[in-house]
Design a protein around this motif. Structure first.
Motif, mmCIF file in Angstrom:
data_model
loop_
_atom_site.group_PDB
_atom_site.id
_atom_site.type_symbol
_atom_site.label_atom_id
_atom_site.label_comp_id
_atom_site.label_asym_id
_atom_site.label_seq_id
_atom_site.Cartn_x
_atom_site.Cartn_y
_atom_site.Cartn_z
ATOM 1 N N CYS A 170 0.822 -1.213 0.000
ATOM 2 C CA CYS A 170 0.000 0.000 0.000
ATOM 3 C C CYS A 170 0.859 1.268 0.000
ATOM 4 N N PRO A 171 0.580 2.196 -0.902
ATOM 5 C CA PRO A 171 1.376 3.432 -0.949
ATOM 6 C C PRO A 171 1.061 4.349 0.224
ATOM 7 N N ASP A 172 1.850 5.405 0.337
ATOM 8 C CA ASP A 172 1.636 6.420 1.365
ATOM 9 C C ASP A 172 0.533 7.358 0.885
ATOM 10 N N LEU A 173 -0.657 7.209 1.453
ATOM 11 C CA LEU A 173 -1.782 8.042 1.027
ATOM 12 C C LEU A 173 -1.665 9.477 1.526
ATOM 13 N N GLY A 174 -0.641 9.739 2.325
ATOM 14 C CA GLY A 174 -0.372 11.115 2.743
ATOM 15 C C GLY A 174 0.116 11.991 1.613
ATOM 16 N N THR A 175 0.438 11.395 0.461
ATOM 17 C CA THR A 175 0.853 12.194 -0.700
ATOM 18 C C THR A 175 -0.329 12.820 -1.421
ATOM 19 N N ILE A 176 -1.552 12.409 -1.089
ATOM 20 C CA ILE A 176 -2.744 12.872 -1.813
ATOM 21 C C ILE A 176 -3.202 14.195 -1.212
ATOM 22 N N ARG A 177 -2.763 15.288 -1.790
ATOM 23 C CA ARG A 177 -3.004 16.600 -1.190
ATOM 24 C C ARG A 177 -4.463 17.047 -1.184
ATOM 25 N N PRO A 178 -5.314 16.625 -2.132
ATOM 26 C CA PRO A 178 -6.724 17.010 -2.011
ATOM 27 C C PRO A 178 -7.402 16.450 -0.768
#
Length: 258
Positions: A170-178
């Motif tokens: 699972c990727p780091d969903l903290g990269t999703i700025r919206p």
């Protein structure tokens, strides 16, 4: 990834991370709705470019890609930028043989629905399989333990069928700025918990786990405007190339070991 359908449910998972007040739950629920509005829904399917990619020799390497919209390449501008295509070409060059690409990945897939993809793959087993799955589990209602256990079962099925298996966790969903704060921190923590559990389950099943959150996602933090597609959620072609550069080496190693 289809993750935004259930962004509101991500707030529910925080209870397992330390509890929620009514005010905080309401805040996170509202932020989930706002994120869905900002990002929107996919308006078209990803490109598809299955087929044989040339390399020396008569014996093609059978390469399968399974998982969610990240595996399918949603957001890539052209078929040439799909992760499966980039990796098929890389494998052909590095392994010195043609590569036959088959994509089973589907937008919106989670680890429960992923089972149907494995059913298809084991009916005509590949030599090596790449799996990218888990983001939709974070914002659905699936427990980390359940998600990882299901993944382990399916990796074991692929291994039993004779495929080498590499799983991008699972990727780091903290990269999703919206996704606004503090919801972004919630999904980031949940995703990292899932990635660690996935890694353990994949290793037990005989697969190879690659930590996307550690090896791929940091560049997305730094080069956000360069690596995301217009929805600011899925990678663009440059983002998929970055990920493929990380994933190619473990895929080559898995092929050589098998």
């Amino acid at each position: 990834m289809g993750v935004l359908r259930n962004m509101r449910i991500a707030a529910m998972t925080v209870g397992t991370l330390g509890g929620l007040s009514g005010v905080m739950y309401g805040l996170l629920t509202g932020q989930g709705k706002r994120a869905r509005t900002l990002i929107g829904r996919p308006t078209k399917d990803p490109h598809l470019a299955d087929g044989t990619y040339p390399g020396p020799g008569p014996n093609p390497l059978r390469f399968a890609v399974l998982g969610d919209s990240l595996a399918a390449g949603l957001g890539a501008e052209h078929a040439s930028n799909l992760p499966g295509v980039l990796l098929a070409r890389g494998l052909a060059e590095e392994c010195g043989r043609p590569v036959q690409l088959k994509t089973y990945a589907r937008v919106g897939a989670n680890t429960r629905t992923f089972i149907t993809q494995v059913d298809q793959a084991v009916a005509d087993p590949p030599d090596v399989a790449l799996v990218i799955i888990g983001g939709n589990d974070v914002t659905g209602k699936m427990r980390v333990r359940t998600s990882a256990a299901l993944l382990g079962i399916e990796v074991a099925r692929l291994r039993t069928a004779g495929a080498a298996v590499v799983v991008a966790t699972c990727p780091d969903l903290g990269t999703i700025r919206p996704i606004p704060q503090p919801l972004r921190t919630v999904v980031r923590r949940w995703g990292r918990m899932l990635a660690k559990a996935q890694q353990r389950a994949v290793h037990r099943a005989g697969g190879v786990a690659v930590s996307v959150a550690d090896l791929v996602s940091p560049e997305f933090h730094i080069r956000h405007s360069e690596l995301f597609s217009p929805d600011r959620f899925h990678p663009n072609g440059a983002g998929y190339r970055h990920a493929a550069n990380i994933l190619l080496a473990p895929l080559c190693t898995a092929v050589r070991v098998t």
